[in-house]
Design a protein around this motif. Structure first.
Motif, mmCIF file in Angstrom:
data_model
loop_
_atom_site.group_PDB
_atom_site.id
_atom_site.type_symbol
_atom_site.label_atom_id
_atom_site.label_comp_id
_atom_site.label_asym_id
_atom_site.label_seq_id
_atom_site.Cartn_x
_atom_site.Cartn_y
_atom_site.Cartn_z
ATOM 1 N N ASP A 1 -10.662 -22.673 3.769
ATOM 2 C CA ASP A 1 -9.592 -22.369 2.687
ATOM 3 C C ASP A 1 -9.696 -20.976 2.226
ATOM 4 O O ASP A 1 -8.634 -20.317 1.882
ATOM 5 C CB ASP A 1 -9.438 -23.809 1.815
ATOM 6 N N ILE A 2 -11.016 -20.564 1.837
ATOM 7 C CA ILE A 2 -11.091 -19.488 1.408
ATOM 8 C C ILE A 2 -10.936 -18.191 2.225
ATOM 9 O O ILE A 2 -10.387 -17.167 1.770
ATOM 10 C CB ILE A 2 -12.696 -19.556 0.620
ATOM 11 N N ASP A 3 -11.660 -18.484 3.348
ATOM 12 C CA ASP A 3 -11.224 -17.552 4.454
ATOM 13 C C ASP A 3 -9.761 -17.209 4.790
ATOM 14 O O ASP A 3 -9.274 -15.981 4.702
ATOM 15 C CB ASP A 3 -11.889 -17.908 5.637
ATOM 16 N N ASP A 4 -9.055 -18.388 4.778
ATOM 17 C CA ASP A 4 -7.660 -18.079 4.822
ATOM 18 C C ASP A 4 -6.913 -17.595 3.789
ATOM 19 O O ASP A 4 -5.962 -16.395 4.061
ATOM 20 C CB ASP A 4 -6.784 -19.522 5.188
ATOM 21 N N GLU A 5 -7.377 -17.802 2.603
ATOM 22 C CA GLU A 5 -6.649 -16.973 1.525
ATOM 23 C C GLU A 5 -7.076 -15.653 1.743
ATOM 24 O O GLU A 5 -6.158 -14.461 1.329
ATOM 25 C CB GLU A 5 -7.041 -17.487 0.178
ATOM 26 N N ALA A 6 -8.243 -15.206 2.024
ATOM 27 C CA ALA A 6 -8.794 -13.636 2.071
ATOM 28 C C ALA A 6 -7.763 -12.924 3.148
ATOM 29 O O ALA A 6 -7.239 -11.881 2.948
ATOM 30 C CB ALA A 6 -10.134 -13.501 2.356
ATOM 31 N N ILE A 7 -7.751 -13.712 4.193
ATOM 32 C CA ILE A 7 -6.739 -13.171 5.255
ATOM 33 C C ILE A 7 -5.059 -13.070 4.688
ATOM 34 O O ILE A 7 -4.736 -11.955 4.839
ATOM 35 C CB ILE A 7 -6.764 -14.154 6.492
ATOM 36 N N ARG A 8 -4.639 -14.164 4.078
ATOM 37 C CA ARG A 8 -3.595 -13.904 3.546
ATOM 38 C C ARG A 8 -3.222 -12.707 2.672
ATOM 39 O O ARG A 8 -2.222 -11.996 2.742
ATOM 40 C CB ARG A 8 -2.972 -15.185 2.882
ATOM 41 N N VAL A 9 -4.205 -12.418 1.817
ATOM 42 C CA VAL A 9 -3.813 -11.638 0.762
ATOM 43 C C VAL A 9 -4.179 -10.093 1.257
ATOM 44 O O VAL A 9 -3.494 -9.120 0.906
ATOM 45 C CB VAL A 9 -4.747 -11.859 -0.610
ATOM 46 N N VAL A 10 -5.018 -9.919 2.210
ATOM 47 C CA VAL A 10 -5.141 -8.646 2.911
ATOM 48 C C VAL A 10 -3.975 -8.487 3.671
ATOM 49 O O VAL A 10 -3.530 -7.210 3.743
ATOM 50 C CB VAL A 10 -6.589 -8.343 3.508
ATOM 51 N N SER A 11 -3.590 -9.341 4.459
ATOM 52 C CA SER A 11 -2.360 -9.074 5.349
ATOM 53 C C SER A 11 -1.101 -8.613 4.631
ATOM 54 O O SER A 11 -0.190 -8.133 5.315
ATOM 55 C CB SER A 11 -2.268 -10.446 6.122
ATOM 56 N N LYS A 12 -0.988 -9.026 3.433
ATOM 57 C CA LYS A 12 0.323 -8.676 2.659
ATOM 58 C C LYS A 12 0.213 -7.403 1.726
ATOM 59 O O LYS A 12 1.076 -7.172 1.031
ATOM 60 C CB LYS A 12 0.791 -9.934 1.923
ATOM 61 N N SER A 13 -0.864 -7.090 1.981
ATOM 62 C CA SER A 13 -1.350 -5.547 1.380
ATOM 63 C C SER A 13 -0.034 -4.513 1.594
ATOM 64 O O SER A 13 0.326 -4.271 2.700
ATOM 65 C CB SER A 13 -2.618 -4.882 1.719
ATOM 66 N N PRO A 14 0.279 -3.878 0.546
ATOM 67 C CA PRO A 14 0.954 -2.534 0.658
ATOM 68 C C PRO A 14 0.306 -1.581 1.846
ATOM 69 O O PRO A 14 -0.933 -1.862 1.987
ATOM 70 C CB PRO A 14 1.211 -1.892 -0.651
ATOM 71 N N LYS A 15 1.237 -0.938 2.301
ATOM 72 C CA LYS A 15 0.856 0.220 3.472
ATOM 73 C C LYS A 15 -0.314 0.832 2.663
ATOM 74 O O LYS A 15 -0.143 1.300 1.481
ATOM 75 C CB LYS A 15 2.124 1.038 3.735
ATOM 76 N N TRP A 16 -1.181 1.390 3.728
ATOM 77 C CA TRP A 16 -2.264 2.332 3.193
ATOM 78 C C TRP A 16 -1.800 3.766 3.598
ATOM 79 O O TRP A 16 -1.035 3.834 4.388
ATOM 80 C CB TRP A 16 -3.681 1.760 3.897
ATOM 81 N N ASN A 17 -2.631 4.662 3.277
ATOM 82 C CA ASN A 17 -2.578 6.012 3.879
ATOM 83 C C ASN A 17 -3.340 5.999 5.022
ATOM 84 O O ASN A 17 -4.588 5.419 5.039
ATOM 85 C CB ASN A 17 -3.037 7.070 2.908
ATOM 86 N N PRO A 18 -2.780 6.412 6.450
ATOM 87 C CA PRO A 18 -3.497 6.057 7.442
ATOM 88 C C PRO A 18 -4.593 7.081 7.774
ATOM 89 O O PRO A 18 -4.892 8.238 6.919
ATOM 90 C CB PRO A 18 -2.586 6.610 8.628
ATOM 91 N N GLY A 19 -5.803 7.004 8.492
ATOM 92 C CA GLY A 19 -6.623 7.749 8.877
ATOM 93 C C GLY A 19 -6.136 9.044 9.554
ATOM 94 O O GLY A 19 -5.032 8.987 10.215
ATOM 95 N N ILE A 20 -6.726 10.172 9.239
ATOM 96 C CA ILE A 20 -6.196 11.176 10.079
ATOM 97 C C ILE A 20 -7.528 11.718 11.008
ATOM 98 O O ILE A 20 -8.558 11.903 10.574
ATOM 99 C CB ILE A 20 -5.936 12.401 9.105
ATOM 100 N N GLN A 21 -6.982 12.288 12.272
ATOM 101 C CA GLN A 21 -7.966 12.742 13.210
ATOM 102 C C GLN A 21 -7.118 13.820 14.098
ATOM 103 O O GLN A 21 -6.065 13.767 14.438
ATOM 104 C CB GLN A 21 -8.530 11.865 14.348
ATOM 105 N N ASP A 22 -7.693 15.101 13.929
ATOM 106 C CA ASP A 22 -7.280 16.167 14.739
ATOM 107 C C ASP A 22 -5.832 16.512 14.014
ATOM 108 O O ASP A 22 -4.887 16.821 14.833
ATOM 109 C CB ASP A 22 -7.161 16.214 16.214
#
Length: 131
Positions: free
Chosen positions: A93-114
């Motif tokens: 139940d704790i693992d599922d909540e961690a997955i839920r909240v991270v999955s619903k995160s606002p967009k991040w600034n992506p990583g940049i390479q080259d």
């Protein structure tokens, strides 16, 4: 840029060439990236987001169960988080909540390479404390 994969069919010389864009399959490791992905405002703001949006599972709260869930996810070129999974968990139940909240995160600034946005694998701990 793309790579060519050659598939040999059985023992015959017959082969099929398939073109796959290289940037569609390559994940960069967080430590090997020119500019790592970042939550808007930084990691401290991400933890504030987690604190505001995490719902402690009722039974885990009642049982006084807590701990750190280590999650792995990919920050896509678009900034979306995908492939969220538990690396080290506490209880379902704790693992599922961690997955839920991270999955619903606002967009991040992506990583940049080259100079281009790339997919980056990222690990993070989500802490649960019933006190």
């Amino acid at each position: 840029m793309s790579i060519a994969l050659l598939f040999a069919l059985e023992s015959k010389i017959k082969a099929q060439k398939v073109m796959i864009p290289l940037d569609s399959i390559k994940n960069f490791d967080f430590y090997a990236i020119e500019k790592p992905p970042e939550y808007p405002g930084g990691l401290q703001k991400f933890y504030q987001y987690l604190g505001r949006n995490t719902k402690y599972p009722k039974q885990a709260w009642k049982d006084r169960i807590g701990g750190a869930v280590t999650l792995s996810f990919v920050v896509e070129r678009s900034g979306d988080l995908t492939e969220v999974m538990v690396v080290s968990g506490v209880r379902k139940d704790i693992d599922d909540e961690a997955i839920r909240v991270v999955s619903k995160s606002p967009k991040w600034n992506p990583g940049i390479q080259d100079g281009k946005p790339v997919r980056v694998k990222y690990n993070i701990k989500v802490n649960f404390s019933p006190i």
